[in-house]
Scaffold this active site. Sequence first.
Site, PDB file in Angstrom:
ATOM      1  N   CYS A   2     -41.238 -47.420 -57.328  1.00 17.51           N
ATOM      2  CA  CYS A   2     -41.100 -46.994 -55.950  1.00 17.51           C
ATOM      3  C   CYS A   2     -42.344 -46.251 -55.520  1.00 17.51           C
ATOM      4  CB  CYS A   2     -39.916 -46.030 -55.836  1.00 17.51           C
ATOM      5  SG  CYS A   2     -38.418 -46.687 -56.561  1.00 17.51           S
ATOM      6  N   ARG A  27     -45.179 -50.928 -53.388  1.00 12.90           N
ATOM      7  CA  ARG A  27     -44.480 -50.513 -54.600  1.00 12.90           C
ATOM      8  C   ARG A  27     -42.974 -50.793 -54.521  1.00 12.90           C
ATOM      9  NH1 ARG A  27     -48.112 -46.743 -57.154  1.00 12.90           N
ATOM     10  NH2 ARG A  27     -46.457 -46.000 -58.496  1.00 12.90           N
ATOM     11  N   TRP A  74     -37.772 -49.877 -54.827  1.00  9.32           N
ATOM     12  CA  TRP A  74     -37.525 -51.175 -55.457  1.00  9.32           C
ATOM     13  C   TRP A  74     -36.428 -50.909 -56.471  1.00  9.32           C
ATOM     14  CZ3 TRP A  74     -37.706 -53.327 -60.392  1.00  9.32           C
ATOM     15  CH2 TRP A  74     -37.717 -54.723 -60.458  1.00  9.32           C
ATOM     16  N   ASN A 100     -39.860 -41.833 -58.855  1.00  2.10           N
ATOM     17  CA  ASN A 100     -40.411 -43.141 -59.218  1.00  2.10           C
ATOM     18  C   ASN A 100     -40.371 -43.215 -60.738  1.00  2.10           C
ATOM     19  OD1 ASN A 100     -43.843 -44.199 -59.586  1.00  2.10           O
ATOM     20  ND2 ASN A 100     -42.038 -45.455 -59.655  1.00  2.10           N
ATOM     21  N   GLY A 101     -39.753 -44.278 -61.281  1.00  2.00           N
ATOM     22  CA  GLY A 101     -39.690 -44.411 -62.738  1.00  2.00           C
ATOM     23  C   GLY A 101     -38.268 -44.681 -63.177  1.00  2.00           C
ATOM     24  N   GLU A 482     -50.361 -70.535 -62.950  1.00  2.01           N
ATOM     25  CA  GLU A 482     -50.619 -69.740 -61.741  1.00  2.01           C
ATOM     26  C   GLU A 482     -50.118 -70.477 -60.489  1.00  2.01           C
ATOM     27  OE1 GLU A 482     -51.160 -66.846 -61.027  1.00  2.01           O
ATOM     28  OE2 GLU A 482     -52.027 -66.824 -59.030  1.00  2.01           O
ATOM     29  N   LYS A 486     -47.112 -69.117 -57.897  1.00  2.26           N
ATOM     30  CA  LYS A 486     -47.253 -68.935 -56.439  1.00  2.26           C
ATOM     31  C   LYS A 486     -46.094 -69.598 -55.713  1.00  2.26           C
ATOM     32  CE  LYS A 486     -49.506 -66.552 -57.014  1.00  2.26           C
ATOM     33  NZ  LYS A 486     -50.297 -65.448 -57.443  1.00  2.26           N
ATOM     34  N   GLU A 489     -42.773 -67.720 -56.276  1.00  2.00           N
ATOM     35  CA  GLU A 489     -42.762 -66.385 -55.690  1.00  2.00           C
ATOM     36  C   GLU A 489     -42.497 -66.379 -54.188  1.00  2.00           C
ATOM     37  OE1 GLU A 489     -45.739 -62.718 -56.806  1.00  2.00           O
ATOM     38  OE2 GLU A 489     -46.521 -64.713 -56.718  1.00  2.00           O
ATOM     39  N   HIS A 505     -42.879 -83.860 -75.351  1.00  2.00           N
ATOM     40  CA  HIS A 505     -42.134 -83.179 -76.413  1.00  2.00           C
ATOM     41  C   HIS A 505     -40.858 -82.538 -75.874  1.00  2.00           C
ATOM     42  CE1 HIS A 505     -45.361 -83.964 -79.220  1.00  2.00           C
ATOM     43  NE2 HIS A 505     -46.225 -83.594 -78.281  1.00  2.00           N
ATOM     44  N   LYS A 604     -45.363 -55.392 -54.892  1.00  2.00           N
ATOM     45  CA  LYS A 604     -46.760 -55.707 -55.197  1.00  2.00           C
ATOM     46  C   LYS A 604     -47.171 -55.104 -56.537  1.00  2.00           C
ATOM     47  CE  LYS A 604     -50.934 -57.168 -54.167  1.00  2.00           C
ATOM     48  NZ  LYS A 604     -51.135 -58.599 -54.492  1.00  2.00           N
TER      49      LYS A 604
HETATM   50  O1  M6R Z   1     -51.522 -55.404 -60.351  1.00  2.00           O
HETATM   51  P1  M6R Z   1     -51.415 -56.347 -61.496  1.00  2.00           P
HETATM   52  O2  M6R Z   1     -52.497 -57.371 -61.516  1.00  2.00           O
HETATM   53  O3  M6R Z   1     -51.314 -55.630 -62.829  1.00  2.00           O
HETATM   54  O4  M6R Z   1     -50.029 -57.068 -61.299  1.00  2.00           O
HETATM   55  C1  M6R Z   1     -49.526 -57.942 -62.257  1.00  2.00           C
HETATM   56  C2  M6R Z   1     -48.390 -58.763 -61.695  1.00  2.00           C
HETATM   57  O5  M6R Z   1     -47.332 -57.952 -61.318  1.00  2.00           O
HETATM   58  C3  M6R Z   1     -48.823 -59.590 -60.482  1.00  2.00           C
HETATM   59  O6  M6R Z   1     -49.915 -60.388 -60.783  1.00  2.00           O
HETATM   60  C4  M6R Z   1     -47.669 -60.483 -60.002  1.00  2.00           C
HETATM   61  O7  M6R Z   1     -47.355 -61.438 -60.959  1.00  2.00           O
HETATM   62  C5  M6R Z   1     -48.047 -61.113 -58.666  1.00  2.00           C
HETATM   63  N1  M6R Z   1     -47.006 -60.873 -57.712  1.00  2.00           N
HETATM   64  C6  M6R Z   1     -48.298 -62.573 -58.760  1.00  2.00           C
HETATM   65  O8  M6R Z   1     -48.644 -63.133 -57.537  1.00  2.00           O
END
Ligand code: M6R
Length: 609
Positions: A2, A27, A74, A100-101, A482, A486, A489, A505, A604
Amino acid sequence: MCGIFGYVGMKDPVAIAIEGLKKLEYRGYDSAGIAGVKDGKIIDCKEVGKVSILESEVNNIKLQLDVSIAHTRWATHGEPSRINAHPHFDTSHSIALVHNGIIENHGELKKYIINQGITFTSETDTEVIAHLISINYEGDIVKAVQKTVPMLQGAYAIALVHKDHPDLIVAVAHESPMVIGVGVDEAFISSDSQAFAPHTREVVFLSNSEIAVVRANKLEVFNLEMKPVEKALEKLLHGSNDSSKGEFEHFTLKEIFEQPQSIKNAYATRFMQEYGTAYFEGLSDNLQELHPIERILILACGTSWHAGCVAAYMIENMARIPVQVEISSEYRYKNPIVEKNTLVIAISQSGETADTIAAVRELKAAKGAKIFSLCNVQGSTLVRESDYTIFLHAGPEIGVCSTKAFTSQIVILSLFSLQLARMRHMNREQGKDFLEELQKLPDHVKKILGNAEHIQKIAKKYAKYENFFFLGRQYMYPTSLEGALKLKEISYINAVGYPAGEMKHGPIALISSDCPTVALCANERTFKKMKSNLLEVKARKGPIIAIIEEGQEEVTEIVDDVIIIPRTIDPLSTVTTTIVTQLLAYYVALERGEEIDQPRNLAKSVTVE
Ligand code: M6R
């Protein structure tokens, strides 16, 4: 996980806290709340959803406070709801507290508190802290906090106000960030200094188990024995504050289109064309640090982990140094074996990813490892705890899905691979050739962005499917992971990245006319083999969208749709291909009407383990 904010001073504590919370939404953004003291009472306002909803409500009720603490959440314990939103309170409503935590022993603490006859109102772990402080309170709020902190296990940053102490905020940090901004007759507390950077750049970072008593014109910090701790004021560096969408509908699209520039920023001033090598300030002048390296360990999560996987191919191919890439949350619990002369590289856009920070701390404590990091955010926890940091210089990345940070990471890691290769056996001419290819990337990317309309048409055609494969070989394998991430997500589509050669396989069983494959063909070395794998998909009626380089047109007869990208060398093809997969994911999400910049269930920065 958070964001925390607090204000004490002469300005409007409500307006400042709302402005600060907006900068902390990366956050978490499932609920938000604010509380503070007014006329000897704790007053609060909480809402489910984004900070803008809370903002409307505080304006609606004309909330006024003398001191404020605020929170954007969050959810970890308990669903996103008004009851579970922070701040939380003790039974007498004397204390308001944000956190936060995660309090790992909250179960036992809850039993202890219930045995004192106290009833809980929320499902959160946070509420235990408010009750414990209240139980320990005998007129001195700082002493009550000091008595409570040793009872808590886990990682946490907390801030609280008490109705009888309207001139102060008490803040504590333990394995979670908490920074105090010191202004003229005003002070701020936050999880991230960027949240108050427009007001002051003089900061104090709290260390583990320190208790700060924050007043408008006085800051005191104590240790757990209540001994005063001398804290040095640090000055924040000026970063880019451009956080507007400009002409774009979403930050994500803006950030995709910023890549010709962010890629240039990542390599500018970091190479020496004449010597065919890279140059990193502060590192290249101390190359003896890199000479003894016999292996490299990379730690990261999510997209940054994918960058690490690409780097493993680059470093092993170019510099012939063995590389181990680990997902931070798994690595911590492996009882790791770290051999002598291992260089540890932590990759994180935000520098606040709890899993990566925890793994780094463990390696430093148990193995005395030196930590190199790649990060985009100055002053972040990872940067402060690393021995050496290479900054991405990508500018703020606001969209939750990481786009420009990823390509900047790849560019920097390619330069780092070049540096290591040139220190070993790569000759100057080969180094120069590599740099020439690298400097072509911004133009290649511009060309791909210029083809966005074609990519959007394809996205529209395929947006109805619920399952996708992303296939690739060698550099295109982590690139496929990757690309799939995307799509998952922001479109909420089930997408799986897979090494193309591994399909037979098992996973090929899933191929049918209902499951399209995005074929990442750019890796020249494995192109022929990739073509055979695509024939296997086609034989099972799987629709194929191929991303091919100029010169690979022979696959067009096998596949259903083609996106052609400029030709580059294999180690850099991740960058060009990824621009396409980013646009594809963006336009599919747009077509499906999904929330793109802040997708459901995500944040994020993942600041809890
Ligand atoms: O800030 P960071 O690069 O450590 O974050 C790692 C992941 O949380 C971040 O890359 C996440 O997977 C993204 N939302 C992907 O788009």
